[in-house]
Design a protein around this motif. Sequence first.
Motif, PDB file in Angstrom:
ATOM      1  N   SER A  74      24.169  14.262  23.234  1.00 30.51           N
ATOM      2  CA  SER A  74      24.529  14.970  21.993  1.00 30.51           C
ATOM      3  C   SER A  74      25.805  14.465  21.340  1.00 30.51           C
ATOM      4  O   SER A  74      26.278  15.069  20.385  1.00 30.51           O
ATOM      5  CB  SER A  74      24.646  16.476  22.232  1.00 30.51           C
ATOM      6  N   CYS A  75      26.361  13.376  21.803  1.00 32.21           N
ATOM      7  CA  CYS A  75      27.610  12.873  21.232  1.00 32.21           C
ATOM      8  C   CYS A  75      27.385  12.325  19.830  1.00 32.21           C
ATOM      9  O   CYS A  75      28.155  12.636  18.910  1.00 32.21           O
ATOM     10  CB  CYS A  75      28.209  11.808  22.142  1.00 32.21           C
ATOM     11  N   CYS A  78      26.739  15.147  17.365  1.00 36.73           N
ATOM     12  CA  CYS A  78      27.957  15.908  17.073  1.00 36.73           C
ATOM     13  C   CYS A  78      28.892  15.112  16.164  1.00 36.73           C
ATOM     14  O   CYS A  78      29.527  15.693  15.274  1.00 36.73           O
ATOM     15  CB  CYS A  78      28.646  16.277  18.378  1.00 36.73           C
ATOM     16  N   LEU A 108      33.452  15.968  24.843  1.00 37.41           N
ATOM     17  CA  LEU A 108      32.189  16.047  25.581  1.00 37.41           C
ATOM     18  C   LEU A 108      32.288  15.422  26.961  1.00 37.41           C
ATOM     19  O   LEU A 108      31.608  15.852  27.886  1.00 37.41           O
ATOM     20  CB  LEU A 108      31.071  15.387  24.772  1.00 37.41           C
ATOM     21  N   ALA A 111      33.611  17.988  29.337  1.00 40.77           N
ATOM     22  CA  ALA A 111      32.763  19.161  29.597  1.00 40.77           C
ATOM     23  C   ALA A 111      32.201  19.048  31.009  1.00 40.77           C
ATOM     24  O   ALA A 111      31.964  17.963  31.526  1.00 40.77           O
ATOM     25  CB  ALA A 111      31.626  19.224  28.580  1.00 40.77           C
ATOM     26  N   LEU A 115      25.711  18.955  27.357  1.00 41.67           N
ATOM     27  CA  LEU A 115      25.584  20.034  26.382  1.00 41.67           C
ATOM     28  C   LEU A 115      24.570  19.674  25.309  1.00 41.67           C
ATOM     29  O   LEU A 115      24.407  18.505  24.960  1.00 41.67           O
ATOM     30  CB  LEU A 115      26.942  20.308  25.729  1.00 41.67           C
ATOM     31  N   SER A 120      27.736  21.323  21.976  1.00 35.60           N
ATOM     32  CA  SER A 120      28.671  20.210  21.804  1.00 35.60           C
ATOM     33  C   SER A 120      29.606  20.463  20.628  1.00 35.60           C
ATOM     34  O   SER A 120      30.818  20.232  20.730  1.00 35.60           O
ATOM     35  CB  SER A 120      27.909  18.909  21.571  1.00 35.60           C
ATOM     36  N   ARG A 123      32.066  23.017  21.617  1.00 32.97           N
ATOM     37  CA  ARG A 123      33.074  22.449  22.511  1.00 32.97           C
ATOM     38  C   ARG A 123      34.139  21.682  21.716  1.00 32.97           C
ATOM     39  O   ARG A 123      35.339  21.804  21.982  1.00 32.97           O
ATOM     40  CB  ARG A 123      32.385  21.516  23.515  1.00 32.97           C
TER      41      ARG A 123
END
Length: 191
Positions: A74-75, A78, A108, A111, A115, A120, A123
């Motif tokens: 999910s980076c 995001c 991330l 974490a 996520l 994400s 966060r």
Amino acid sequence: TALRGKDGSEQGTESDADATEVKKEIEEDNNDEKKPIDNQVDEKDKLPSDKCLQALAELRHARWFSAMASNLPSCVECIRIMRDLCRRDLAFSCLTDWTIELLVERALYSAWRPLNPAASLMRVMEVLASGVLYDETSMKDPCERVETSPIGQLSTQEREDVTKSAQEYLRLMHFRQIYRVLGMPMEDAEV
């Protein structure tokens, strides 16, 4: 890479092995002429050195991104959401793309589990809302030899605005109003 100074004026993270390889290639190319590179090119034909050094920094950023950030779940999603938020929200517009990429990757990476995109984003907002921008030593540029901070160019007012805006967005996400953070209209719930 020939524009890099021998004294390390470019502050890149290119290894010494890479630098010696480049020097060997240049020497092999110039064996017949035995002239330094600077004498072979007219001053009017040279590229601006500051633009070339900036392009080298962008190459290092791209290499870092493919090695570190693209592997995190999910980076990339995001980062896209944060870039959209920077276009829509004046408070976030002071953040550069490189700062966003570093911030999202660090948030991330720290974490404790993978996520989903919504978590994400939450966060990242938690990290920003905690006041991480106030401490310049909290984020280091991993692509530079000299310790520099990607948030060093932000003024105190810009840091306060981003932190306050992140706190408001985090509050909206906790109250299930993420559509307002994303800039989307509210969908009516079907019963």
